[in-house]
Design a protein around this motif. Structure first.
Motif, short mmCIF file in Angstrom:
data_model
loop_
_atom_site.label_atom_id
_atom_site.label_comp_id
_atom_site.label_asym_id
_atom_site.label_seq_id
_atom_site.Cartn_x
_atom_site.Cartn_y
_atom_site.Cartn_z
N ASP A 218 0.81 -1.22 0.00
CA ASP A 218 0.00 0.00 0.00
C ASP A 218 0.85 1.27 0.00
O ASP A 218 0.30 2.37 -0.05
CB ASP A 218 -0.93 0.00 1.22
CG ASP A 218 -1.94 -1.14 1.17
OD1 ASP A 218 -2.27 -1.58 0.05
OD2 ASP A 218 -2.39 -1.59 2.25
N PHE A 219 2.15 1.12 0.09
CA PHE A 219 3.05 2.27 0.09
C PHE A 219 3.67 2.42 -1.30
O PHE A 219 3.86 1.44 -2.03
CB PHE A 219 4.14 2.10 1.15
CG PHE A 219 3.63 2.15 2.56
CD1 PHE A 219 3.63 3.34 3.26
CD2 PHE A 219 3.15 1.00 3.19
CE1 PHE A 219 3.17 3.39 4.58
CE2 PHE A 219 2.68 1.04 4.49
CZ PHE A 219 2.69 2.25 5.19
N PRO A 220 4.04 3.65 -1.69
CA PRO A 220 4.64 3.86 -3.02
C PRO A 220 6.02 3.22 -3.14
O PRO A 220 6.75 3.09 -2.16
CB PRO A 220 4.70 5.39 -3.14
CG PRO A 220 4.72 5.89 -1.74
CD PRO A 220 3.87 4.93 -0.95
N ALA A 221 6.35 2.82 -4.37
CA ALA A 221 7.62 2.17 -4.63
C ALA A 221 8.80 3.08 -4.33
O ALA A 221 9.91 2.61 -4.06
CB ALA A 221 7.67 1.69 -6.08
N GLU A 222 8.57 4.41 -4.38
CA GLU A 222 9.65 5.36 -4.14
C GLU A 222 10.25 5.24 -2.74
O GLU A 222 11.38 5.69 -2.51
CB GLU A 222 9.14 6.80 -4.35
CG GLU A 222 8.88 7.18 -5.79
CD GLU A 222 7.51 6.73 -6.26
OE1 GLU A 222 7.10 7.13 -7.36
OE2 GLU A 222 6.84 5.94 -5.53
N LEU A 223 9.52 4.61 -1.82
CA LEU A 223 10.04 4.47 -0.46
C LEU A 223 11.10 3.38 -0.37
O LEU A 223 11.81 3.28 0.65
CB LEU A 223 8.89 4.16 0.52
CG LEU A 223 7.80 5.23 0.65
CD1 LEU A 223 6.76 4.80 1.67
CD2 LEU A 223 8.40 6.58 1.04
N GLY A 224 11.22 2.55 -1.38
CA GLY A 224 12.24 1.51 -1.39
C GLY A 224 11.99 0.39 -0.40
O GLY A 224 12.93 -0.25 0.08
N LEU A 225 10.72 0.11 -0.11
CA LEU A 225 10.39 -0.96 0.84
C LEU A 225 10.49 -2.32 0.15
O LEU A 225 10.46 -2.42 -1.09
CB LEU A 225 8.97 -0.76 1.37
CG LEU A 225 8.74 0.51 2.21
CD1 LEU A 225 7.26 0.67 2.52
CD2 LEU A 225 9.55 0.45 3.50
N VAL B 254 8.60 10.73 4.91
CA VAL B 254 9.09 11.09 3.57
C VAL B 254 7.88 11.54 2.76
O VAL B 254 6.83 10.91 2.79
CB VAL B 254 9.79 9.91 2.89
CG1 VAL B 254 10.10 10.24 1.42
CG2 VAL B 254 11.06 9.54 3.62
N ARG B 255 8.07 12.59 2.01
CA ARG B 255 6.98 13.11 1.20
C ARG B 255 7.14 12.59 -0.23
O ARG B 255 8.18 12.73 -0.86
CB ARG B 255 7.00 14.64 1.21
CG ARG B 255 5.78 15.29 0.55
CD ARG B 255 5.84 16.82 0.71
NE ARG B 255 4.64 17.44 0.21
CZ ARG B 255 3.52 17.60 0.90
NH1 ARG B 255 3.47 17.15 2.16
NH2 ARG B 255 2.46 18.18 0.38
N VAL B 256 6.10 11.99 -0.73
CA VAL B 256 6.05 11.54 -2.11
C VAL B 256 4.84 12.20 -2.76
O VAL B 256 3.70 11.91 -2.41
CB VAL B 256 5.95 10.01 -2.21
CG1 VAL B 256 5.84 9.58 -3.68
CG2 VAL B 256 7.13 9.33 -1.55
N GLY B 257 5.13 13.11 -3.69
CA GLY B 257 4.03 13.87 -4.28
C GLY B 257 3.44 14.79 -3.23
O GLY B 257 4.16 15.57 -2.57
#
Length: 448
Positions: free
Chosen positions: A349-356, A384-387
């Motif tokens: 459920d988290f964006p890929a940009e977080l690198g999880l 962390v802010r994404v968008g």
């Protein structure tokens, strides 16, 4: 002249020799010629005789040939007649075969219809038997809640109705929590006009279950509890209850799905739910869902409908879950559940940009003093802010529990529900990019 005389002498001598030789030959050969003529005559006679015999034989052969030809023609005519008769017979047999094939096909259809009717009759008999076996143990529940009406200056009762099922001869009854929640008095009836006061033993909102008890009358009918782990999609599902206050109504369907999840009113997730298309309506709640062997496989709990009526999607709490809850409610009046003490979410459920990691549960917060806190599990300390959205990061990611893979938050909650309070479990974690394992001693979940 002298030579000419010699020539003439030789010529005359030759002529005389020829004449003398001819005469001599005639005298010598005449008897032989006579013999030859006799033999020739005799040979001609025999030839004539043989020719006559041959002609007679040929005549006989011709006669025989004519007779054979006549017989052959007669036989051919007879054979043609027999062949024609056989062809007619074959055509007749083929017509008979086609008719037999048609009759056989019709018989197959009739047999299929008979089989279908037998199956229908057997199904009907099964439903009848199930109803006879189980319905006497199904009760009509009336819950009454008193509220003070300030306008009337008195307490005013409000009633709710539902269903329940007697599960043992001691008088214990399984039903839904929402059927009896908030009730001041509860009564059950086995038939109209005969109400029995019931005691509320305990409720479990996270599974929407409750246990009642009555003083058991003589010959108290009870239902047999089955094994919901053996339930399969396609099995017969029979619901018995009191929809819209219509006592002991039976509806029939199949198990449409298993291992569904639904959200309880407490925000808990109920796992292993049985889905059925057997008609379930308001008032069916708390009643049994039964298999074709008259075994209770679930407690009817909810419907999915925009009109608050049956549209073919009903849900039942699996009876194995109900058995565990009932045992604890009867013993202690409450249900003890293991407690970890975190909040989090599926990494998907988290964006890929977080690198999880691709799978697992990200721990967002760890409740102070909880088993997770005592074991040193880490929550997310930064954002962390994404968008336009801010996300927590830095927390442990749970990837397994006692060796079983954890992909989502639902996986984690389901695995935890299977554990006992006081059990030490091992979590597989990803912390700062490294894989580690941490042991946690599960404690009892605080009562709400």
């Amino acid at each position: 002249m002298k030579e000419r005389k010699i020539y003439l002498f030789i010529l005359v001598s030759l002529l005389i020799g020829v004449v003398v030789g001819s005469a001599m030959s005639t005298l010598y050969l005449k008897p032989q010629i006579t013999v030859l003529n006799t033999e020739i005559t005799d040979l001609n006679s025999r030839l004539d005789s043989n020719l006559g015999q041959i002609e007679n034989s040929l005549t006989d052969l011709k006669s025989q040939s004519e007779r054979a030809q006549s017989q052959s023609s007669a036989m051919e005519a007879g054979l043609n007649s027999e062949i024609s008769r056989l062809k007619t017979r074959i055509d007749s047999l083929e017509d008979a075969k086609n008719r037999l094939d048609q009759i056989s096909s019709e018989l197959t259809d009739v047999e299929s219809q008979i089989t279908g009717l037998k199956s229908q009759i057997q199904n009907e008999e099964t439903i009848i038997d199930v109803y006879k076996n189980v319905s006497p143990a199904v009760v009509f529940i009336t819950s009454t809640e008193l509220s003070y009406d300030f306008q009337l200056q008195r307490e005013v009762p409000s009633q709710g109705v539902g269903s329940g099922v007697v599960v043992n001869s001691d008088g214990y009854i399984l039903t839904n929590n929402h059927v009896v929640e908030g009730a001041d008095t509860i009564t059950v009836s086995f038939k109209p006009g005969e109400e029995i006061e019931a005691e509320l033993i305990g409720t479990d909102p996270p599974t929407d279950l409750a246990v009642l008890k009555i003083d058991p009358p003589p010959n108290l009918p009870t239902a047999v509890l089955g094994d919901s782990d053996r339930v399969q999609v396609g099995m017969t599902a029979i619901a018995i209850g009191n929809p819209f206050a219509l006592a002991r109504t039976v509806t029939v369907g199949v198990v449409s799905s298993v291992n569904r999840t639904i959200d309880a009113e407490t925000a808990d997730i109920i796992f292993g739910i049985i889905q059925t298309d057997a008609s379930i309506n308001p008032g069916n709640s708390g009643g049994p869902l039964v298999n074709s062997r008259s075994e209770v496989i679930g407690i009817n709990s909810a419907i999915l409908s925009p009109v608050k009526g049956s549209v073919g999607i009903g849900f039942a709490i699996p009876i194995n879950t109900a058995k565990k809850v009932m045992a604890q409610l009867i013993e202690t009046g409450r249900v003890s559940r293991p407690y970890l003490g975190i909040s989090g979410g599926s990494v998907a459920d988290f964006p890929a940009e977080l690198g999880l990691p691709e799978k697992g549960v990200l721990i967002v917060d760890v409740i102070t003093g909880s088993p997770a806190d005592k074991a040193g599990l880490r929550g997310s300390g930064t954002e962390v802010r994404v968008g336009s959205t801010t996300y927590p990061v830095g927390g442990d990611v749970i990837t397994s529990l006692d060796g079983s893979g954890i992909k989502t938050i639902e996986d984690l909650l389901e695995q935890l529900q299977k554990k006992e309070v006081g059990t030490r479990v091992t979590f597989g974690l990803i912390r700062d990019g490294a894989e580690i394992s941490v042991d946690v001693l599960l404690e009892e979940r605080p009562q709400q």
